[in-house]
Design an enzyme around this catalytic site. Structure first.
Site, PDB file in Angstrom:
ATOM      1  N   GLY A 285      -3.666  44.185 -18.750  1.00 12.82           N
ATOM      2  CA  GLY A 285      -4.044  43.941 -17.357  1.00 12.82           C
ATOM      3  C   GLY A 285      -5.407  44.470 -16.957  1.00 12.82           C
ATOM      4  N   SER A 286      -6.373  44.425 -17.855  1.00 12.17           N
ATOM      5  CA  SER A 286      -7.690  44.930 -17.461  1.00 12.17           C
ATOM      6  C   SER A 286      -8.364  44.014 -16.435  1.00 12.17           C
ATOM      7  CB  SER A 286      -8.596  45.147 -18.681  1.00 12.17           C
ATOM      8  OG  SER A 286      -9.018  43.929 -19.242  1.00 12.17           O
ATOM      9  N   ASN A 287      -8.116  42.714 -16.518  1.00 10.96           N
ATOM     10  CA  ASN A 287      -8.639  41.814 -15.477  1.00 10.96           C
ATOM     11  C   ASN A 287      -7.930  42.051 -14.151  1.00 10.96           C
ATOM     12  OD1 ASN A 287     -10.792  39.810 -16.353  1.00 10.96           O
ATOM     13  ND2 ASN A 287      -9.366  39.757 -18.085  1.00 10.96           N
TER      14      ASN A 287
ATOM     15  N   ARG B 248      12.654  27.727 -20.657  1.00 13.90           N
ATOM     16  CA  ARG B 248      11.433  27.843 -19.860  1.00 13.90           C
ATOM     17  C   ARG B 248      11.733  27.521 -18.392  1.00 13.90           C
ATOM     18  NH1 ARG B 248       6.319  27.632 -21.544  1.00 13.90           N
ATOM     19  NH2 ARG B 248       6.985  26.745 -23.527  1.00 13.90           N
TER      20      ARG B 248
ATOM     21  N   MET C  92       0.215  34.995 -20.870  1.00  8.21           N
ATOM     22  CA  MET C  92       0.145  34.299 -22.155  1.00  8.21           C
ATOM     23  C   MET C  92       1.294  33.331 -22.397  1.00  8.21           C
ATOM     24  SD  MET C  92      -2.755  35.410 -23.017  1.00  8.21           S
ATOM     25  CE  MET C  92      -3.061  35.016 -24.735  1.00  8.21           C
TER      26      MET C  92
ATOM     27  N   ASN D 141      -6.995  30.832 -13.161  1.00  5.72           N
ATOM     28  CA  ASN D 141      -6.826  31.506 -14.453  1.00  5.72           C
ATOM     29  C   ASN D 141      -8.198  31.920 -14.976  1.00  5.72           C
ATOM     30  OD1 ASN D 141      -5.535  32.233 -16.998  1.00  5.72           O
ATOM     31  ND2 ASN D 141      -6.435  30.368 -17.860  1.00  5.72           N
TER      32      ASN D 141
ATOM     33  N   HIS E  12     -10.158  32.399 -18.595  1.00  2.40           N
ATOM     34  CA  HIS E  12     -10.047  32.075 -20.013  1.00  2.40           C
ATOM     35  C   HIS E  12     -11.296  32.589 -20.738  1.00  2.40           C
ATOM     36  CE1 HIS E  12      -8.841  29.960 -23.618  1.00  2.40           C
ATOM     37  NE2 HIS E  12     -10.087  29.546 -23.735  1.00  2.40           N
TER      38      HIS E  12
ATOM     39  N   ASP F 175      -5.827  25.066 -19.893  1.00  4.07           N
ATOM     40  CA  ASP F 175      -7.249  25.432 -19.858  1.00  4.07           C
ATOM     41  C   ASP F 175      -8.138  24.245 -19.465  1.00  4.07           C
ATOM     42  OD1 ASP F 175      -6.530  28.006 -20.705  1.00  4.07           O
ATOM     43  OD2 ASP F 175      -6.730  27.482 -22.817  1.00  4.07           O
TER      44      ASP F 175
ATOM     45  N   GLU G 291     -15.806  39.175 -18.110  1.00  3.35           N
ATOM     46  CA  GLU G 291     -14.630  38.710 -17.359  1.00  3.35           C
ATOM     47  C   GLU G 291     -14.383  39.590 -16.132  1.00  3.35           C
ATOM     48  OE1 GLU G 291     -10.987  37.761 -19.589  1.00  3.35           O
ATOM     49  OE2 GLU G 291     -12.156  37.802 -21.434  1.00  3.35           O
TER      50      GLU G 291
HETATM   51  C1  GAR Z   1      -8.431  38.308 -21.350  1.00  3.75           C
HETATM   52  O1  GAR Z   1      -9.496  38.241 -22.265  1.00  3.75           O
HETATM   53  C2  GAR Z   1      -8.122  36.940 -20.808  1.00  3.75           C
HETATM   54  O2  GAR Z   1      -9.262  36.150 -20.577  1.00  3.75           O
HETATM   55  C3  GAR Z   1      -7.284  36.375 -21.905  1.00  3.75           C
HETATM   56  O3  GAR Z   1      -6.468  37.439 -22.334  1.00  3.75           O
HETATM   57  C4  GAR Z   1      -7.129  38.674 -22.075  1.00  3.75           C
HETATM   58  C5  GAR Z   1      -6.241  39.533 -21.238  1.00  3.75           C
HETATM   59  O4  GAR Z   1      -6.740  40.829 -21.127  1.00  3.75           O
HETATM   60  N1  GAR Z   1      -6.526  35.267 -21.453  1.00  3.75           N
HETATM   61  C6  GAR Z   1      -6.160  34.263 -22.246  1.00  3.75           C
HETATM   62  O5  GAR Z   1      -6.432  34.196 -23.415  1.00  3.75           O
HETATM   63  C7  GAR Z   1      -5.357  33.179 -21.534  1.00  3.75           C
HETATM   64  N2  GAR Z   1      -4.967  32.189 -22.482  1.00  3.75           N
HETATM   65  P1  GAR Z   1      -6.279  41.774 -19.921  1.00  3.75           P
HETATM   66  O6  GAR Z   1      -4.748  41.833 -19.951  1.00  3.75           O
HETATM   67  O7  GAR Z   1      -6.859  43.105 -20.249  1.00  3.75           O
HETATM   68  O8  GAR Z   1      -6.806  41.208 -18.632  1.00  3.75           O
END
Ligand code: GAR
Length: 210
Positions: A12-14, A65, A90, A107, A109, A145, A174
Site C-alpha cells: 500500500g505505498s501508493n 469471483r 491485484m 487505477n 499501472h 489496463d 507513482e
Molecule cells: C504499484 O507499482 C502499482 O502500480 C502496481 O503494484 C504496485 C503496488 O505497490 N499495480 C499493478 O501492477 C496493477 N496491476 P503498493 O502496494 O506499494 O502501492
C-alpha cells in the site's frame, strides 16, 4: 471533499501517498476507507495507523469471483465513495463489477499505457530495450489496463538498471502521480465521458504528464 475508498492487495505505498496528500486541507478528497482482497496486506495496518477504517474482504472466503465481488460491493455501497482508487489491487474485476463503478474508479499501472499492460511490466520493459518507462493513472473499464488515461509520469531506463532499481524509480514516480491524478478527478477536471477522457477547467498547476 470527495469521499475516496482505496482498494489494495499488498504493502500500500501508493495508498500511503494518497493518505499523505489528503492531509493538506486544500486537497479536494479524503480517504474514508481501505479494503483489501488479501487479509494479510501490510497496507491495512498502515491505513489504521492513520485512523482510517481498513477492512479485509478475503477472496479465499468466497467460492467465486461473483460472490467475492458481491461482498466487495456491499462494503462499497455502505462506504458510499465518490471515487474508488485501485492501488496495487491485484485481482481482475468482472465487467459487471466495473460497470457499476465506471467513471468513478481509477487505477495506477506501472507502465506507459497502452504499452506493457498486465503483470511484470518492469522486467518486460528491460527486455524490450526501451530507454523510457513510467506509470499511468487511468479510469477503469472492463478492458484490463485499457481505460482512458488521466495522467502519466515518465522515468528513464538507465544502462545499469535491474528490475529492482527500475521498479523503485517508477514507484517513486507513482507516488507523485497518483495524488495529482486523483485531484484532477476529485475536482471534476478529468472525467470519463462516452468511454473517453474529457478535461475541463485545467489550471497552470494541473499537469497531465511529467
Ligand atoms: C504499484 O507499482 C502499482 O502500480 C502496481 O503494484 C504496485 C503496488 O505497490 N499495480 C499493478 O501492477 C496493477 N496491476 P503498493 O502496494 O506499494 O502501492
Amino acid at each position: 471533499k470527495k469521499r475516496v475508498a482505496v482498494l489494495i492487495s499488498g504493502r500500500g505505498s501508493n495508498m500511503t501517498a494518497l493518505i499523505e496528500a489528503c492531509k493538506d486541507p486544500a486537497y479536494p478528497a479524503e480517504i474514508v476507507a481501505v479494503l483489501s482482497n488479501k487479509p494479510d496486506a501490510a497496507g491495512l495496518e498502515v491505513a489504521r495507523s492513520h485512523g482510517i477504517e481498513a477492512t479485509p474482504v478475503p477472496q479465499k472466503d468466497y467460492a467465486s469471483r461473483t460472490a467475492h465481488e458481491a461482498a466487495l460491493n456491499a462494503e462499497l455501497t455502505r462506504i458510499a465513495p465518490d471515487v474508488i482508487c485501485l492501488a496495487g489491487y491485484m485481482r481482475l474485476m468482472s465487467a459487471d463489477f466495473v460497470g457499476q463503478w465506471e467513471g468513478r474508479m481509477i487505477n495506477i499501472h506501472p507502465s506507459l499505457l497502452p504499452l506493457f499492460k498486465g503483470l511484470d511490466s518492469h522486467a518486460r520493459v528491460l527486455e524490450s530495450g526501451m530507454r523510457i518507462h513510467g506509470c499511468t493513472v487511468h479510469f477503469v473499464t472492463a478492458e484490463m489496463d485499457g481505460g482512458p488515461i488521466i495522467a502519466q509520469g515518465v522515468a528513464p531506463v538507465k544502462p545499469d538498471d535491474t528490475e529492482e532499481t527500475l521498479t523503485a524509480r517508477v514507484l517513486s514516480m507513482e507516488h507523485r502521480l497518483y495524488p495529482l491524478a486523483l485531484k484532477l478527478v476529485a475536482e471534476g477536471k478529468a472525467r470519463m465521458v462516452d468511454g473517453g477522457i474529457v478535461y475541463s477547467g485545467l489550471g497552470e498547476a494541473d499537469r497531465l504528464s511529467f
